[in-house]
Design a protein around this motif. Structure first.
Motif, short mmCIF file in Angstrom:
data_model
loop_
_atom_site.label_atom_id
_atom_site.label_comp_id
_atom_site.label_asym_id
_atom_site.label_seq_id
_atom_site.Cartn_x
_atom_site.Cartn_y
_atom_site.Cartn_z
N THR A 1 0.85 -1.18 0.00
CA THR A 1 0.00 0.00 0.00
C THR A 1 0.89 1.23 0.00
O THR A 1 2.09 1.15 0.25
N GLY A 2 0.30 2.40 -0.28
CA GLY A 2 1.08 3.64 -0.31
C GLY A 2 1.61 4.03 1.06
O GLY A 2 1.20 3.49 2.10
N ASP A 3 2.49 5.01 1.07
CA ASP A 3 3.13 5.45 2.32
C ASP A 3 2.10 5.93 3.33
O ASP A 3 1.13 6.59 2.99
N PHE A 4 2.38 5.62 4.61
CA PHE A 4 1.54 6.08 5.71
C PHE A 4 2.00 7.49 6.12
O PHE A 4 2.63 7.68 7.16
N LYS A 5 1.68 8.46 5.29
CA LYS A 5 2.09 9.83 5.59
C LYS A 5 1.26 10.80 4.78
O LYS A 5 0.66 10.45 3.76
N GLU A 6 1.23 12.05 5.27
CA GLU A 6 0.73 13.19 4.51
C GLU A 6 1.89 14.15 4.34
O GLU A 6 2.81 14.20 5.16
N ALA A 7 1.82 14.96 3.28
CA ALA A 7 2.87 15.93 3.03
C ALA A 7 2.30 17.20 2.43
O ALA A 7 1.26 17.18 1.77
N MET A 8 2.99 18.30 2.68
CA MET A 8 2.66 19.59 2.06
C MET A 8 3.94 20.18 1.50
O MET A 8 4.90 20.42 2.25
N ASN A 9 3.98 20.40 0.18
CA ASN A 9 5.18 20.89 -0.50
C ASN A 9 5.04 22.36 -0.88
O ASN A 9 4.01 22.77 -1.43
N PHE A 10 6.09 23.12 -0.62
CA PHE A 10 6.17 24.53 -1.02
C PHE A 10 7.33 24.69 -1.99
O PHE A 10 8.47 24.33 -1.67
N GLY A 11 7.07 25.25 -3.16
CA GLY A 11 8.12 25.50 -4.12
C GLY A 11 8.74 26.87 -3.93
O GLY A 11 8.59 27.52 -2.89
N ASP A 12 9.43 27.34 -4.96
CA ASP A 12 10.08 28.65 -4.91
C ASP A 12 9.06 29.76 -4.62
O ASP A 12 7.92 29.71 -5.10
N PHE A 13 9.50 30.74 -3.86
CA PHE A 13 8.73 31.97 -3.67
C PHE A 13 9.28 33.03 -4.63
O PHE A 13 10.46 32.99 -5.00
N LYS A 14 8.43 33.95 -5.04
CA LYS A 14 8.86 35.05 -5.90
C LYS A 14 8.44 36.35 -5.25
O LYS A 14 7.25 36.56 -4.98
N ASP A 15 9.43 37.20 -4.98
CA ASP A 15 9.17 38.46 -4.29
C ASP A 15 8.42 38.22 -2.97
O ASP A 15 7.51 38.99 -2.61
N GLY A 16 8.79 37.14 -2.31
CA GLY A 16 8.19 36.82 -1.02
C GLY A 16 6.82 36.18 -1.09
O GLY A 16 6.20 35.94 -0.05
#
Length: 355
Positions: free
Chosen positions: A96-111
């Motif tokens: 089965t898939g991983d027993f986890k949740e995740a939230m990804n943030f990519g590059d910021f531009k001008d904050g």
């Protein structure tokens, strides 16, 4: 789940002086032997308050309603929320898939975030940006030291990871692994399921922030045994927070023809947790450092790498058909973005990474 091998002992490196060649050589040795090492928190760019606040934001997000998280579900650009069992990092061995949740943030531009933020985090955009910047600064220290160890220009790696030069694949990730007795893990089966399947990381280097009392990370030793990685190593001293664990990714291993090791690792339900009457959820903060998308993965101009290539016959790095030094005549070098696209396609089934 395993806990049969003694915890691995990894070096703790002080990066407060990123221009010390001796530290660079020590880091190179750790990266070549283990693929993992700790960075002394006092020598990093973080305060205990920075880390505590980031963990607080992470816990707030994962405690928010599912409907709110759905507003920022992960997309092919590798940004957003992935729910329980969305990822399967080791499909060959996971039922089965991983027993986890995740939230990804990519590059910021001008904050500003270049992706939707959920209501629980929208008012903390500047805090998330600040923490990602601190991660990038610490990565620059580490990459400078690795360059010194490889006896190449100190800015060889950092100039190719500078977000001011263009978009990168770098990701700040919040991770939540429910405890073994959580309703989210009710389908858990002893000795079969893991929190995160065996894998190596995709990028250059990874920073991992952990909390005391929330174990689970294991690395695969050269002997083929899984060894637990302590959250707080014996030699860490009285740090304000657990030392940052650093590991080499596939891309940097490829870039150095396998001299730097991209070591396979996983996250499990440790036996200590299974035996505890009050098991704890595991939260981690991870920063995956990637080069600027357009970066060509040409051979690193290092005599140290050349010596390794001659000694090993240009051994292939993990996940590739050959090292950077084995590029066929007339063939265009792989770019960082192309490398990342191929890895995300294998993990999520995505076919394209948007800038």
């Amino acid at each position: 789940m395993s806990d049969l091998t003694a915890p691995i002992k990894l070096p703790v490196i002080d990066i407060s002086d990123p221009h010390d060649p001796a530290v660079g050589k020590a880091m190179l040795g750790a990266a070549a032997n283990y693929g993992f090492f700790y960075v002394n928190s006092k020598g990093s760019d973080f305060s205990a308050e920075d880390v505590d606040h980031a963990f607080g934001l992470s816990e707030r997000f994962f405690a928010s309603p599912a409907a709110e998280k759905e507003t920022c579900r992960i997309t092919p650009n590798n940004r957003g929320w992935s729910g329980m069992h969305t990822e399967t990092l080791d499909p060959e061995h996971q039922r089965t898939g991983d027993f986890k949740e995740a939230m990804n943030f990519g590059d910021f531009k001008d904050g500003k975030a270049q992706q939707p933020l959920p209501a629980s985090l929208a008012t903390h955009e500047s805090d998330i940006h600040t923490f990602a910047n601190l991660c990038n600064k610490t990565c620059s220290r580490i990459l400078t030291l690795l360059a010194l160890g490889l006896e190449i220009p100190p800015d060889f790696f950092t100039s190719r990871h500078d977000p001011a030069s263009g978009p990168t694949g770098s990701i700040l990730r919040y991770l939540y692994y429910p405890s073994i007795y959580s309703p989210a893990t009710a389908s858990y089966k002893h000795d079969e399921d893991v929190r995160a399947g065996a894998h190596s990381d995709y990028g250059s280097i990874t920073l991992l922030f952990q909390r005391p009392g929330q174990p689970g990370l294991e690395i695969l030793t050269p002997a083929g045994m899984w060894a637990p990685v302590p959250i707080v190593p014996d030699q860490s001293g009285a740090d304000p927070f657990p030392p940052i664990l650093v590991n080499i990714g596939d891309l940097l291993s490829y870039w150095t023809d396998g001299l730097l090791k991209s070591t396979v690792h996983r996250v499990v339900f440790p036996l200590a947790e299974q035996r505890s009457p009050n098991p704890r959820d595991r939260y981690t903060l991870v920063y995956f450092c990637h080069p600027v998308d357009a970066t060509e993965l040409v051979p690193v101009p290092s005599r140290v790498v050349t010596g390794h290539r001659e000694k090993t016959g240009a051994a292939a790095a993990v996940g590739f058909g050959g090292g950077a030094g084995s590029l066929e005549p007339g063939k265009r070098p792989l770019t960082a973005a192309e490398h990342l696209e191929s890895r995300l396609a294998a993990t999520y089934g995505f076919t394209k990474v948007d800038a």
